[in-house]
Design a protein around this motif. Structure first.
Motif, short mmCIF file in Angstrom:
data_model
loop_
_atom_site.label_atom_id
_atom_site.label_comp_id
_atom_site.label_asym_id
_atom_site.label_seq_id
_atom_site.Cartn_x
_atom_site.Cartn_y
_atom_site.Cartn_z
N LEU A 36 18.02 -37.74 -31.83
CA LEU A 36 17.50 -37.19 -30.58
C LEU A 36 18.42 -37.63 -29.44
O LEU A 36 18.35 -38.77 -28.97
N PRO A 37 19.32 -36.74 -28.97
CA PRO A 37 20.21 -37.12 -27.86
C PRO A 37 19.43 -37.36 -26.57
O PRO A 37 18.32 -36.83 -26.38
N GLU A 38 20.02 -38.12 -25.68
CA GLU A 38 19.40 -38.39 -24.38
C GLU A 38 19.12 -37.07 -23.66
O GLU A 38 19.98 -36.19 -23.57
N GLY A 39 17.91 -36.94 -23.15
CA GLY A 39 17.53 -35.74 -22.41
C GLY A 39 17.07 -34.59 -23.28
O GLY A 39 16.69 -33.53 -22.75
N SER A 40 17.08 -34.74 -24.60
CA SER A 40 16.63 -33.69 -25.51
C SER A 40 15.14 -33.79 -25.74
O SER A 40 14.53 -34.85 -25.58
N SER A 41 14.55 -32.67 -26.16
CA SER A 41 13.11 -32.65 -26.45
C SER A 41 12.80 -32.99 -27.89
O SER A 41 11.70 -33.45 -28.19
N ALA A 42 13.76 -32.76 -28.79
CA ALA A 42 13.51 -32.96 -30.21
C ALA A 42 14.80 -33.36 -30.91
O ALA A 42 15.90 -33.00 -30.46
N PRO A 43 14.68 -34.08 -32.02
CA PRO A 43 15.89 -34.43 -32.77
C PRO A 43 16.52 -33.19 -33.41
O PRO A 43 15.84 -32.20 -33.70
N LEU A 44 17.81 -33.27 -33.61
CA LEU A 44 18.58 -32.26 -34.32
C LEU A 44 18.95 -32.80 -35.69
O LEU A 44 19.10 -34.01 -35.88
N ALA A 45 19.11 -31.90 -36.65
CA ALA A 45 19.55 -32.28 -37.99
C ALA A 45 21.06 -32.09 -38.08
O ALA A 45 21.56 -30.99 -37.85
N THR A 86 29.30 -30.51 -30.07
CA THR A 86 28.36 -30.00 -31.06
C THR A 86 26.94 -30.04 -30.55
O THR A 86 26.18 -29.07 -30.70
N ILE A 87 26.54 -31.13 -29.91
CA ILE A 87 25.18 -31.24 -29.38
C ILE A 87 24.92 -30.15 -28.34
O ILE A 87 23.90 -29.44 -28.39
N SER A 88 25.82 -30.01 -27.38
CA SER A 88 25.58 -29.06 -26.28
C SER A 88 25.54 -27.62 -26.78
O SER A 88 24.73 -26.81 -26.30
N THR A 89 26.38 -27.29 -27.75
CA THR A 89 26.40 -25.93 -28.29
C THR A 89 25.14 -25.63 -29.07
O THR A 89 24.45 -24.63 -28.84
#
Length: 330
Positions: free
Chosen positions: A220-229, A248-251
């Motif tokens: 779960l990156p800072e400022g995100s609502s949910a974790p990414l896989a 990768t996160i931002s895209t």
């Protein structure tokens, strides 16, 4: 028929003027945006969201929040059979390749290849083969070696001269977490990826990517609502630079905010114990909407396309090449 085949790579710039090629899956994140009367506005909005999120995460020496922009190329991979005849060439997969442009210095940093993952053969496996096997069994069932051919082809591509000539690091695929699983927050925190979540049981998608030689971790990156896989080979936390990971996160978070806003554009962040759901009403919509039901229907259409143009003419040969039973691809 000869068992020889090679991989051919082509690239297309993903920008506000992008138009999908005839071989691109219509349900692919980037291709889906470029449809309809509002296609160019959709693309502009998505690209602006990506750049804003990138600069939000790359805040050091970035006082105006506009130092970086991403250049995104769609990498299309065709599998070409040596034998002549119909269906000699098939669009095997598409991923994204990123370049981070530093406007302050003019420096260009090569990002991560992968990110999004598109595959007609995966549509066949999930939308044609899996339902047929479950119907025959009278209930949900996963066939033996489900996804094995797809996985072997993907790994063969990564070891191919075509891949190695273009890319010097392993890919990272980043998608949504599963709505069928529960995720638990840990104490592990990465400066870019954020806080790590774990689960006790892998999803069918996790296992499918495992057949591709990719392991998974959830952050779960800072400022995100949910974790990414994040699906990767090697060491996700140490093989890539901060800027590469931010790209990768931002895209991919942008795509998920558009396509799964209930999870990734929720008005509150994931709790310590997180159960993703598409039934939540506590979220904000982006300016880009899409038809989720149409996307499901098209997945079946695309799976049948793969069956007709790839599995039927080449499945038995490919199964022998991969050391699998030909029944697994029918």
């Amino acid at each position: 028929m000869s068992t020889d085949f090679t991989f051919q790579i082509s690239t297309t710039r993903f920008d506000e003027n992008y138009s999908p090629s005839e071989s691109s899956r219509a349900t692919t994140n980037f291709a889906n945006l470029a449809r309809g009367a509002d296609r160019q506005e959709n693309l502009r909005t998505a690209l602006a969201m990506i750049d804003r999120r990138f600069n939000d995460l790359a805040r050091w020496d970035n006082p105006e929040g506009d130092r970086y922009t991403l250049e995104i190329d769609i990498v299309s991979v065709d599998l070409e059979f040596a034998a002549s005849g119909d269906d000699q060439r098939f669009p095997l997969l598409e991923v994204l390749d990123l370049v981070v442009v530093d406007r302050a210095t003019g420096t260009r940093h090569h990002g991560i290849v992968g990110n999004n993952f598109s595959s007609y053969l995966r549509d066949f496996d999930f939308s044609v083969l899996l339902p047929a096997a479950s119907a025959a069994a009278g209930g949900f069932t996963v066939p033996d070696d489900f996804g094995a051919l797809h996985g072997k082809l993907f790994q063969h591509f990564l070891e191919s001269p075509a891949y190695r000539a273009r890319f010097d690091v392993s890919p990272v695929i980043c998608i949504s977490v599963s709505t069928s699983k529960t995720y638990q927050r840990t104490d592990n925190r990465h400066p870019v990826l954020g806080v790590e979540y774990v689960q006790d049981d892998y999803s069918l998608t996790d296992e499918y990517f495992g057949k591709m030689g990719l392991q998974v971790r959830y952050f779960l990156p800072e400022g995100s609502s949910a974790p990414l896989a994040f699906y990767f080979r090697g060491d996700l936390l140490n093989d890539y630079t901060n800027l590469q990971l931010i790209g990768t996160i931002s895209t991919m978070e942008t795509f998920q905010k558009i396509y799964r806003p209930e999870i990734y554009n929720a008005n509150s962040a994931a709790a310590h114990v997180f159960r993703p759901t598409l039934e939540s009403g506590d979220f904000s919509r982006t300016r880009v909407d899409y038809d989720r039901e149409e996307r499901s229907r098209l997945a079946l259409t695309q799976g049948k396309y793969a069956e007709e143009h790839f599995v039927k003419p080449h499945g038995e040969m490919l199964a022998r090449w991969a050391g699998l039973s030909p029944a697994l691809v029918h």
